[in-house]
Design an enzyme around this catalytic site. Sequence first.
Site, short mmCIF file in Angstrom:
data_model
loop_
_atom_site.label_atom_id
_atom_site.label_comp_id
_atom_site.label_asym_id
_atom_site.label_seq_id
_atom_site.Cartn_x
_atom_site.Cartn_y
_atom_site.Cartn_z
N THR A 82 0.81 -1.22 0.00
CA THR A 82 0.00 0.00 0.00
C THR A 82 0.84 1.26 0.00
OG1 THR A 82 -1.81 -1.08 1.16
CG2 THR A 82 -1.69 1.29 1.39
N SER A 120 -0.03 -9.72 -0.61
CA SER A 120 -0.88 -10.91 -0.61
C SER A 120 -0.45 -11.89 -1.69
CB SER A 120 -2.34 -10.52 -0.81
OG SER A 120 -2.76 -9.74 0.29
N ASP A 144 -0.04 -6.81 4.60
CA ASP A 144 -0.81 -8.06 4.73
C ASP A 144 0.06 -9.24 5.15
OD1 ASP A 144 -3.18 -6.82 4.12
OD2 ASP A 144 -3.21 -7.44 2.02
N GLN A 156 -5.47 -20.97 18.73
CA GLN A 156 -6.25 -19.92 18.08
C GLN A 156 -6.23 -18.63 18.91
OE1 GLN A 156 -10.14 -21.54 17.21
NE2 GLN A 156 -9.22 -23.35 16.27
N CYS A 157 -5.69 -18.69 20.11
CA CYS A 157 -5.63 -17.49 20.95
C CYS A 157 -4.56 -16.53 20.43
CB CYS A 157 -5.30 -17.84 22.39
SG CYS A 157 -6.56 -18.83 23.19
#
Length: 341
Positions: free
Chosen positions: A11, A65, A99, A278-279
């Site tokens: 970006t 990405s 990203d 997943q934390c």
Amino acid sequence: MHVHVIYTGGTIGMVDSPRGLVPGADLEGWLTRLLDRPRTPGASQGGPGPDDVTLTSLDPLIDSSNATPASWQQVIDTVRALAAPSTGPAAFVVLHGTDTLAYTAAAASYALTDLPHPVVLTGSQLPLGVLGSDAAGNVTGALVAATSGRVGGVSLFFGHRLLAGNRATKTSSWAYDGFDSPATPPLARVGAPWRWYPAPPAGTGWPVPRPYARADVVVLDLVPGITARRLEALLTPLPDAVVLRAFGVGNAPGAEPGLTRVVKEAVEAGTAVVVASQCHEARVRLGRYETGEVLTRAGAVGAGDMTLEALYTKIVFLLSQGLRGAGLSDAVGRDIAGEVT
Ligand code: ASP
């Protein structure tokens, strides 16, 4: 001090197009104007500041990405080639899309453990040409960090903080403080003067790394109600390694019939299974609950407090070094570049 800036895309240097944001800004002109202003002695209290800045734009410039292990290697090769002569730059700043910035930072950290030069990655949430953009602050901060004489290895500057490159994760798609380092404190915080914090131990290094190659690694989130049949289908054909993102300290629905058998059969067939959490803030401890212990019995290993970015790139790094199966599982816990406690 001479700093070399490597511009990869993202970006920061993008402009509007009918297809959305694409690379295309005059980054070189912008950087020249940014640096062509009076310097406070002691460069904004953060460090000595660069007196010579050079720039390489990679070809092609990409949205991060689209990055692959080949993109990580392109950055690593560019740094190594420029760092080779003794008259070369003393430090590097890498401009990158946000990203997958944390993936590239972690990947570079494993491959550059022997490099004496600091490498600081940064990017921005808004393009450099937009009023109120964070581009100038982030690039300035990265340059100050790179020339401070206080950091080595690969780090990531964003918002107002300098983070260890292999401890960082993108936490916001819009906030100017878009990155966090959940398991370790920041390396520094911007202010007048900057505040510096102790860096995590440097790790054991990796003397002569082979280049990154694409690898077959599956990253999979467990969810309540997942069946053994679905898990097996997701792992067919078996990849080289699986990152199993489980609950809490690394717990899985072990009561689900056949689920741990799928993990056991994958391990027996030579697939390394690494259990992450997943934390956002986590330290995997597979023996703490029976629901985690079943994964150890099936042959899986835990990811400790590594971020997903650090873990995934480390597995690709280790696969690129030729490690597979049990050898790979053993090496995942080894601290190469300060990425795991
Ligand atoms: N899609 C962009 C990239 O990662 C996002 C950014 O740079 O903020 O290249």
